[in-house]
Enzyme design. Structure first.
Site: not given
Length: 304
Positions: A146, A170, A250, A253, A276, A285
């Site tokens: 990110r 995150k 992004h 990514r 994630h 994806y």
């Protein structure tokens, strides 16, 4: 609201970006409630919350924004009940429109290779900005970072011997991500020549933050490279490339994740690679790869 936002930052470990989004949503809810003469939390009820979301929809806000507002209200109301501020949770039956999951923009692997070859050619001049930009894009793509993770990296986060970076993602969650030989070469050159040159030039100009701290990537004024600078760089690189969707960092990514799966990577491994929390987030994806497979079939198979 202040106590709740402190709770999500400190106890739930939410990022400042998420906490800021919650603060904006709840401030809007407060203004909406006051317009209807509701000035205290005792007046929060399901009808008010539904009217608030309906008003947002009528103003043309995106489904994703309305869904996030519903999540903000549900979290706040659940916390109010847990802390005894409300006898019951008024948002327990609050529903919001399901956000449409759109396929992310993915740049084809040959196009990424061509783009990076062009950047290598420009960096061959030895210009510190060009050398830095090559290292930025190589690492962004190699590690599927990110943009906030990229600009937050310090020099000490890079293990040059093992070719890994320690990333804070995150929720302040850390992960260690490998990178390959091309990114290693670009990074070594940047650290050996371009970063010292940028810091030296900033110091000579008397620019603020000339020391650069421990930031891995620095700008022309010697301070940590900012998110907007990376956005501008990537937007310029992707402007002429085919593909729908935002031309932001992004995209690299998304592209890295899709190329990993196309190459046979395990979905769980890609989940760890991307950081994630949920495998469901990573599974988008697989849909991208399926769409690419369908396109290839339609264009190449004689019986398609």
């Amino acid at each position: 609201m202040d106590a709740y936002l402190e709770h999500v930052r400190l106890e739930r470990g939410y990022s400042e970006h998420t906490a800021a989004a919650y603060a904006s949503d709840l401030a809007d809810l407060t203004g909406f409630a006051e317009e209807r003469a509701v000035t205290g939390i005792a007046g929060l009820d399901l009808d008010l919350l539904r009217d608030w979301l309906w008003a947002a929809t009528e103003r043309g806000l995106a489904r994703t924004t309305v869904a996030r507002r519903a999540a903000s209200a549900r979290g706040f109301c659940a916390w109010l009940e847990r802390t005894g501020a409300l006898p019951a949770d008024p948002a327990v039956r609050l529903r919001a429109p399901r956000a449409r999951r759109t396929l992310p923009r993915v740049v084809a692997a040959p196009a990424v290779a061509t783009l990076l070859e062009g950047m290598q050619l420009r960096a061959s001049s030895g210009g510190p900005v060009q050398v830095r930009d090559l290292a930025v894009i190589e690492l962004l793509y190699a590690c599927a970072l990110r943009v906030s993770e990229l600009v937050g990296l310090d020099v000490d986060d890079v293990d040059r011997r093992n070719r890994t970076v320690r990333v804070t993602g995150k929720g302040s969650k850390e992960r260690v991500v490998p990178y390959g030989a091309p990114a290693a070469a670009a990074l070594e050159r940047y650290l050996a020549t371009a970063r010292p040159a940028l810091l030296r030039a900033a110091s000579d100009d008397g620019a603020p933050n000339a020391a650069g701290g421990r930031a891995l990537f620095v700008g022309v004024r010697g301070a940590r490279l900012g998110v907007r600078s990376v956005h501008r760089l990537v937007a310029g690189l992707l402007a002429d490339l085919p593909g729908s969707g935002p031309a932001g960092p992004h995209a690299f990514r998304h592209s890295a994740a899709t190329h990993l799966l196309d190459g046979g990577a395990d979905l769980r491994a890609v989940q760890e690679f991307l950081g994630h929390a949920s495998l469901g987030t990573t599974q988008i994806y697989t849909h991208v790869s399926a769409e690419r497979l369908k396109h290839t079939y339609r264009t190449a198979h004689p019986r398609a």
